[in-house]
Design a protein around this motif. Sequence first.
Motif, PDB file in Angstrom:
ATOM      1  N   GLY A 144      65.300  47.555  87.693  1.00 54.01           N
ATOM      2  CA  GLY A 144      64.702  46.992  86.330  1.00 54.01           C
ATOM      3  C   GLY A 144      63.935  45.550  86.991  1.00 54.01           C
ATOM      4  N   SER A 145      63.133  45.056  85.976  1.00 57.78           N
ATOM      5  CA  SER A 145      62.826  43.739  85.664  1.00 57.78           C
ATOM      6  C   SER A 145      63.738  42.487  85.469  1.00 57.78           C
ATOM      7  CB  SER A 145      62.106  43.941  84.535  1.00 57.78           C
ATOM      8  OG  SER A 145      63.144  43.391  82.939  1.00 57.78           O
ATOM      9  N   GLY A 146      64.851  42.967  84.870  1.00 56.99           N
ATOM     10  CA  GLY A 146      66.111  41.835  85.527  1.00 56.99           C
ATOM     11  C   GLY A 146      66.736  41.765  86.909  1.00 56.99           C
ATOM     12  N   SER A 147      66.754  43.021  87.267  1.00 54.60           N
ATOM     13  CA  SER A 147      66.897  43.000  88.436  1.00 54.60           C
ATOM     14  C   SER A 147      65.720  42.591  89.638  1.00 54.60           C
ATOM     15  CB  SER A 147      67.611  44.423  89.403  1.00 54.60           C
ATOM     16  OG  SER A 147      68.542  45.161  88.626  1.00 54.60           O
ATOM     17  N   ARG A 148      64.712  42.507  89.600  1.00 49.14           N
ATOM     18  CA  ARG A 148      63.652  42.052  90.507  1.00 49.14           C
ATOM     19  C   ARG A 148      63.757  40.810  90.241  1.00 49.14           C
ATOM     20  NH1 ARG A 148      61.789  46.854  88.684  1.00 49.14           N
ATOM     21  NH2 ARG A 148      60.461  46.260  87.366  1.00 49.14           N
ATOM     22  N   VAL A 161      62.013  55.665 102.551  1.00 48.79           N
ATOM     23  CA  VAL A 161      62.978  56.011 100.737  1.00 48.79           C
ATOM     24  C   VAL A 161      60.832  56.409  99.706  1.00 48.79           C
ATOM     25  CG1 VAL A 161      62.872  53.703  99.912  1.00 48.79           C
ATOM     26  CG2 VAL A 161      64.360  54.999  99.273  1.00 48.79           C
ATOM     27  N   LEU A 162      61.438  56.825  98.688  1.00 51.20           N
ATOM     28  CA  LEU A 162      61.122  57.119  97.499  1.00 51.20           C
ATOM     29  C   LEU A 162      60.758  56.353  96.398  1.00 51.20           C
ATOM     30  CD1 LEU A 162      60.161  61.235  97.624  1.00 51.20           C
ATOM     31  CD2 LEU A 162      58.621  59.608  98.687  1.00 51.20           C
ATOM     32  N   ARG A 163      59.588  55.498  96.500  1.00 52.53           N
ATOM     33  CA  ARG A 163      60.477  54.768  94.863  1.00 52.53           C
ATOM     34  C   ARG A 163      59.304  55.086  93.508  1.00 52.53           C
ATOM     35  NH1 ARG A 163      58.034  48.750  95.899  1.00 52.53           N
ATOM     36  NH2 ARG A 163      60.484  48.301  96.769  1.00 52.53           N
ATOM     37  N   LEU A 164      60.089  55.412  92.647  1.00 56.67           N
ATOM     38  CA  LEU A 164      59.721  56.523  91.416  1.00 56.67           C
ATOM     39  C   LEU A 164      59.853  55.317  90.263  1.00 56.67           C
ATOM     40  CD1 LEU A 164      60.998  58.751  92.660  1.00 56.67           C
ATOM     41  CD2 LEU A 164      60.476  59.882  91.494  1.00 56.67           C
ATOM     42  N   ILE A 165      58.561  54.790  89.593  1.00 55.01           N
ATOM     43  CA  ILE A 165      58.376  54.202  88.885  1.00 55.01           C
ATOM     44  C   ILE A 165      58.109  54.655  87.455  1.00 55.01           C
ATOM     45  CG2 ILE A 165      56.584  51.667  87.817  1.00 55.01           C
ATOM     46  CD1 ILE A 165      56.041  51.523  91.246  1.00 55.01           C
ATOM     47  N   PHE A 166      58.702  53.811  86.476  1.00 55.10           N
ATOM     48  CA  PHE A 166      58.524  53.795  85.678  1.00 55.10           C
ATOM     49  C   PHE A 166      58.182  52.853  83.765  1.00 55.10           C
ATOM     50  CE2 PHE A 166      61.496  57.228  87.274  1.00 55.10           C
ATOM     51  CZ  PHE A 166      61.253  58.018  86.800  1.00 55.10           C
ATOM     52  N   ASP A 167      57.339  53.448  83.196  1.00 53.87           N
ATOM     53  CA  ASP A 167      56.783  53.033  82.184  1.00 53.87           C
ATOM     54  C   ASP A 167      58.047  52.425  80.883  1.00 53.87           C
ATOM     55  OD1 ASP A 167      56.624  54.602  80.724  1.00 53.87           O
ATOM     56  OD2 ASP A 167      54.006  54.444  80.473  1.00 53.87           O
ATOM     57  N   ASP A 168      59.571  52.657  81.569  1.00 54.48           N
ATOM     58  CA  ASP A 168      60.150  52.972  80.286  1.00 54.48           C
ATOM     59  C   ASP A 168      60.227  50.939  79.267  1.00 54.48           C
ATOM     60  OD1 ASP A 168      61.404  52.378  82.698  1.00 54.48           O
ATOM     61  OD2 ASP A 168      62.905  52.155  81.601  1.00 54.48           O
ATOM     62  N   PRO A 169      61.178  50.536  78.664  1.00 58.10           N
ATOM     63  CA  PRO A 169      61.493  49.263  77.982  1.00 58.10           C
ATOM     64  C   PRO A 169      62.173  48.706  79.083  1.00 58.10           C
ATOM     65  CG  PRO A 169      61.731  50.546  76.327  1.00 58.10           C
ATOM     66  CD  PRO A 169      61.783  51.460  77.843  1.00 58.10           C
ATOM     67  N   ALA A 170      62.411  48.973  80.271  1.00 61.02           N
ATOM     68  CA  ALA A 170      63.722  48.525  81.843  1.00 61.02           C
ATOM     69  C   ALA A 170      62.570  48.037  82.105  1.00 61.02           C
ATOM     70  CB  ALA A 170      64.738  48.539  81.512  1.00 61.02           C
ATOM     71  N   GLY A 183      69.212  50.688  79.980  1.00 58.60           N
ATOM     72  CA  GLY A 183      69.854  52.089  80.854  1.00 58.60           C
ATOM     73  C   GLY A 183      70.334  52.255  81.300  1.00 58.60           C
ATOM     74  N   GLY A 184      71.536  52.799  80.932  1.00 53.95           N
ATOM     75  CA  GLY A 184      72.909  52.809  81.390  1.00 53.95           C
ATOM     76  C   GLY A 184      72.766  54.321  81.614  1.00 53.95           C
ATOM     77  N   GLY A 185      73.191  55.121  82.304  1.00 52.48           N
ATOM     78  CA  GLY A 185      73.620  56.115  81.988  1.00 52.48           C
ATOM     79  C   GLY A 185      73.059  57.125  83.234  1.00 52.48           C
ATOM     80  N   VAL A 186      71.297  56.310  83.841  1.00 51.65           N
ATOM     81  CA  VAL A 186      70.694  57.178  84.867  1.00 51.65           C
ATOM     82  C   VAL A 186      70.815  57.851  85.679  1.00 51.65           C
ATOM     83  CG1 VAL A 186      68.373  56.927  86.119  1.00 51.65           C
ATOM     84  CG2 VAL A 186      68.285  54.850  84.542  1.00 51.65           C
ATOM     85  N   ALA A 187      71.816  56.962  86.442  1.00 54.08           N
ATOM     86  CA  ALA A 187      72.991  58.050  87.787  1.00 54.08           C
ATOM     87  C   ALA A 187      73.419  59.306  87.186  1.00 54.08           C
ATOM     88  CB  ALA A 187      73.649  57.403  88.601  1.00 54.08           C
ATOM     89  N   ARG A 233      63.383  63.555  83.915  1.00 56.58           N
ATOM     90  CA  ARG A 233      64.953  63.279  82.825  1.00 56.58           C
ATOM     91  C   ARG A 233      65.705  62.865  83.272  1.00 56.58           C
ATOM     92  NH1 ARG A 233      66.874  69.214  84.116  1.00 56.58           N
ATOM     93  NH2 ARG A 233      67.600  68.181  86.685  1.00 56.58           N
ATOM     94  N   ALA A 234      66.003  61.860  83.753  1.00 58.08           N
ATOM     95  CA  ALA A 234      66.617  60.725  84.011  1.00 58.08           C
ATOM     96  C   ALA A 234      66.880  59.508  83.699  1.00 58.08           C
ATOM     97  CB  ALA A 234      67.225  60.286  85.623  1.00 58.08           C
ATOM     98  N   VAL A 235      64.829  59.582  83.703  1.00 60.28           N
ATOM     99  CA  VAL A 235      64.500  58.108  82.566  1.00 60.28           C
ATOM    100  C   VAL A 235      63.837  58.714  81.275  1.00 60.28           C
ATOM    101  CG1 VAL A 235      63.588  55.960  82.643  1.00 60.28           C
ATOM    102  CG2 VAL A 235      64.608  56.930  84.992  1.00 60.28           C
ATOM    103  N   PRO A 236      64.059  58.685  80.323  1.00 64.20           N
ATOM    104  CA  PRO A 236      63.725  59.484  79.260  1.00 64.20           C
ATOM    105  C   PRO A 236      63.152  58.572  78.096  1.00 64.20           C
ATOM    106  CG  PRO A 236      66.212  59.614  78.558  1.00 64.20           C
ATOM    107  CD  PRO A 236      65.874  59.068  80.113  1.00 64.20           C
ATOM    108  N   ALA A 237      62.853  57.805  78.183  1.00 69.11           N
ATOM    109  CA  ALA A 237      62.431  56.601  77.588  1.00 69.11           C
ATOM    110  C   ALA A 237      61.322  56.289  78.242  1.00 69.11           C
ATOM    111  CB  ALA A 237      63.742  55.129  77.593  1.00 69.11           C
TER     112      ALA A 237
END
Length: 518
Positions: free
Chosen positions: A451-455, A424-433, A313-317, A389-393
């Motif tokens: 993402g799940s890998g970082s966690r 801080v605000l935590r925004l949670i997405f249901d994308d593949p990552a 999921g690169g390009g989020v920032a 908009r940053a996490v379109p998937a």
Amino acid sequence: MSPSDGTLTIAGDGGRHIRARPSPSAALWREIKRWLYFFHRWTGIALCLLFAIWFVSGVVMMYVPFPSFRAPERIATSPSIDWQQVKVGPQTALAELKQARFPTEMRLGMTGGEPVYRFVTEDGRRAVSATSGKEIAAVDPVRAKAIATALVHAPVQSLSSVDHDQWVVTGAYKKMAPFWRVRMDDAAGTDLYIAQKTGEVVQNTTAHERFWNWLGAVPHWIYFTALRVHQEPWRQTMLWTSGIGMLGAVAGIWIGLLRVRLSKRYKSGSVSPYRGWMKWHHVIGLVGGLFLTTWVFSGWLSISPWGGFRDGGGGVAERYRDDQPGFAATDLSMLGRAARDAHEISFTYLGGRPVMVELGGAADKRLLDGASAQPITAPSDEIAALAQRAVPAGRLVAVRRLDHYDRYWYGTGDPRSDARPLPVLRLIFDDPAQTWLHIDPATGGLVGQMGSGSRTYRWLFAALHSFDLPWLLLVRPLRDGLMWLFSAAGLAISVTGIVIGWRRLKPRRRPHARARAG
């Protein structure tokens, strides 16, 4: 049948005993054990000294980390911006670089008594004077000394030119080299590293840090300059030594469990068949071997074998900021009044809108409009729209406000690390990552992405290697005590292994030679 090797003994004619061949499974098991012992013995002989160094140096690193000069320290040690000297706006300074894309980082701060715009671009780090509007292409020794004196408030003892040394040895510093290394005549024995091209202070060390790092981070990471300047050979060295050591430790635990007797003890009454140093190695290995193995395993993971735990999921920032070419025509007079005590101004975009972040001073941090320099806020609904908009998937499924640290957003107490802000605000997405974004509500800025890998990495590395558990981080003495205890166990396993290995390698004197000597 013999219980030890699976062979069958049969009484033959005349009372003779015929020893039958062992079954295939018993023969295979005996061969496995033979190689298990062989592998553990020789990996221990080769690596036990390194293991001992790792445990001692790891304890040192708990209190003296590797030197760095990160944003919190840079901002805290910088003076307030002298707005009377700021004659050039950010849009003009950026245009001087003739960059098609907005830089990764753009900020304004004081350097040696002069306001300077600093940029991180695709071409590297660049700087433009906020007084003259000209790009800074070189910094001579006289200017380097003035920069160092303004920062440390002490006279210069010596100055030398370096491309790299023990404290500026990684690839990140290679892109900024060469440096002026300025030794200050202060009580701390400070060394500053100033980029000769831009005049930016990129590293500082003290005599205290340099001494303890030779006992801490340098041996722990095998950070010796001759090896560390070569990124991939260093990485492979770390991967193979820790990887083989980890397998040797697993073999040792396996052997230890095979030889221990808790219920039906050996004739000596001991749970171990060994004596002396071998017994100590066996028993302590059973007690502390699991920690040693998980510690080496987590350290091995930190070198990113097979690419590590990547989130994708690169390009989020980039999508969150939505950078535009150039910057707004900022009202400098208004900016000087609004941020009169600021130590640093950061220039960025927020959903395609040019904004500034005032850092340091009375406001600590505050979001300003890029054109008018008026204070603005980033509403939660706007932040949610930018994040989506940053996490379109994926779809935004939850927004949580954290007012306290938790298992994934926490601070370690290291004063030289980049602090994680609260709230801080935590925004949670249901994308593949399974992406989580952490947004600073004070500035609207993206301060973390997981993402799940970082966690997963958070538990397999940070929790296992540094005991970064929420309840332990709240009680530092308890965390330190456990680290000391398990490190002592690991050190004891290593030292006993060193003695055993030395005795194995040491030539044995023949009995008749000892008799002659007597």
